[in-house]
Design an enzyme around this catalytic site. Structure first.
Site, PDB file in Angstrom:
ATOM      1  N   CYS A 177       0.807  -1.222   0.000  1.00  0.00           N
ATOM      2  CA  CYS A 177       0.000   0.000   0.000  1.00  0.00           C
ATOM      3  C   CYS A 177       0.843   1.275   0.000  1.00  0.00           C
ATOM      4  O   CYS A 177       0.354   2.339  -0.372  1.00  0.00           O
ATOM      5  CB  CYS A 177      -0.945   0.008   1.199  1.00  0.00           C
ATOM      6  N   HIS A 190      -9.126   3.753  -1.528  1.00  0.00           N
ATOM      7  CA  HIS A 190      -7.716   3.379  -1.341  1.00  0.00           C
ATOM      8  C   HIS A 190      -7.249   2.598  -2.570  1.00  0.00           C
ATOM      9  O   HIS A 190      -7.313   1.367  -2.599  1.00  0.00           O
ATOM     10  CB  HIS A 190      -7.592   2.528  -0.074  1.00  0.00           C
ATOM     11  N   CYS A 202       0.045   2.039   6.699  1.00  0.00           N
ATOM     12  CA  CYS A 202       0.373   0.638   6.954  1.00  0.00           C
ATOM     13  C   CYS A 202       0.525  -0.083   5.626  1.00  0.00           C
ATOM     14  O   CYS A 202      -0.092   0.278   4.627  1.00  0.00           O
ATOM     15  CB  CYS A 202      -0.705  -0.012   7.810  1.00  0.00           C
TER      16      CYS A 202
END
Length: 389
Positions: free
Chosen positions: A89, A345, A375
């Protein structure tokens, strides 16, 4: 050591899975933000030394160095090289940090950091599951299995572990999710996203349109509606409403040296004050931003109170809530224009996307220092601190 500056940062408005951006190839999403950087900044784009593109699901339409393909599809010169990277991510936040390191080392003067992810066209996890279905093996090697026997590394399970470890309740998560939507709505209606969002031309049943508004924001969200969403695991607390939205999108940030500012007459929006990346427990996984931020602040000689705005990726609601609790942060400074629960996201594109939003928040509030962290799979976390100029 040389200083790295951010001249501009842009993003597409998020598209829901199967939504308004579903008809756009991910390469063309990347080309759209590259074109915007070229159009908005008056300099010879042939001077770009490199393009670094974050992308998590590097399969199908996002293979063969998707960043380079986006350069070729854009108005940028074909002479500009590009590389595609994966730090899960945090991929495009890492792209910013690699760009900054290139500039700070003096080896390059203008680097375009970016991210691309169409989660509609290349579904999350598909690059692993498709290979497994074809009998081509599993990402867990024998040695990895020996070290972590029977463990399937799961971000969802890590999020549930954080809920329990930090004493959070489902009510806490629901209230936070509602706030994300309300802040996203308020920022949209106030025009705060206008500078960062790049329009993407799409075909709709009503004809050709320009996609300019984050599709995931629930403008009519209520606490009752969010609280009524089914819990994903029996005995757990997390629901789809308190998780980040699957999203299609792309983003980019122009990182340059002081010499490039002079040579090309560019005006910087921010100075990169600190960059770092850490790793920790791969099982709870999503907790690492807490410790990464603590370490980054210490190395930068700063305290949390020195930071005027924080962007902590809302992979799941417990992550920013635990981050606030651990660091003693000010809730009012966190994700002020909403986060991934409302805005989406798009995995590898989220790092440069958050940077575009962080710059907008600092502009809107007059803040000086901003901090971004998220994260990442494998128990990793990047931290970037910038100073608005």
């Amino acid at each position: 050591m040389a200083t790295a500056y951010i001249v501009d940062a842009v993003r597409t408005a998020g598209g829901k899975r199967g939504g308004r951006l579903a008809g756009v190839h991910p390469v063309d999403l990347g080309a759209a933000v590259f074109d915007a950087i070229a159009d908005r900044n008056d300099f010879d784009t042939k001077a770009i030394d490199d393009v670094i593109t974050g992308c998590v699901s590097q399969g199908g339409q996002q293979t063969m160095d998707v960043g380079r393909n986006a350069v070729l599809a854009s108005k940028l010169p074909d002479s500009i090289p590009a590389v595609t990277i994966d730090r899960q991510c945090g991929s495009s936040q890492q792209a910013i940090q690699f760009a900054a390191q290139a500039v700070m080392s003096g080896t390059q003067d203008i680097v375009l950091a970016s991210g691309i992810e169409s989660m509609t066209r290349v579904p999350m996890g598909s690059v692993a599951t498709l290979f497994m279905k074809e009998g081509l093996g599993h990402y867990k090697s024998e040695r990895l299995e020996e070290k972590y026997p029977g463990i399937m590394f799961s971000q969802f399970m890590g999020a549930e572990m954080i809920v329990k470890k930090y004493g959070l309740t489902k009510d806490d998560l629901d209230a936070y999710a509602l706030e994300s939507h309300r802040r996203g709505k308020a920022a949209t209606e106030a025009g705060h996203f206008q500078r960062e969002i790049v329009g993407v031309e799409i075909d709709t049943p009503e004809g050709r349109q320009t996609h300019l508004v984050d599709e995931g924001i629930r403008f009519d969200a209520t606490l009752e509606g969010i609280a009524g969403v089914k819990i994903l695991q029996e005995g757990g607390s997390i629901t789809a409403a308190t998780s980040s939205q699957i999203c299609d999108g792309a983003s980019a940030a122009l990182v340059v040296s002081e010499q490039a500012l002079k040579d090309h007459g560019l005006t910087p929006r921010a100075r990169i004050h600190h960059i770092s990346v850490t790793a920790g427990d791969p099982i709870i996984m999503l907790e690492e931003p807490l410790f990464a931020t603590e370490r980054a602040l210490k190395k930068a000689g700063m305290k949390i109170g020195d930071i005027d705005a924080y962007e902590v990726n809302e992979a799941f609601a417990p992550v920013p809530l635990a981050w606030l609790q651990y660091l003693g942060g000010d809730h009012a400074r966190l994700n002020q224009h909403g986060g991934a629960i409302a805005l989406g996201h798009p995995l590898g594109a989220s790092g440069t996307k958050l940077m575009a939003t962080l710059l907008g928040v600092l502009d809107a509030t007059g803040g000086k220092y901003g901090l971004q962290t998220m994260c990442e799979g494998g128990g990793q976390a990047n931290v970037t601190i910038i100073e608005r100029l």
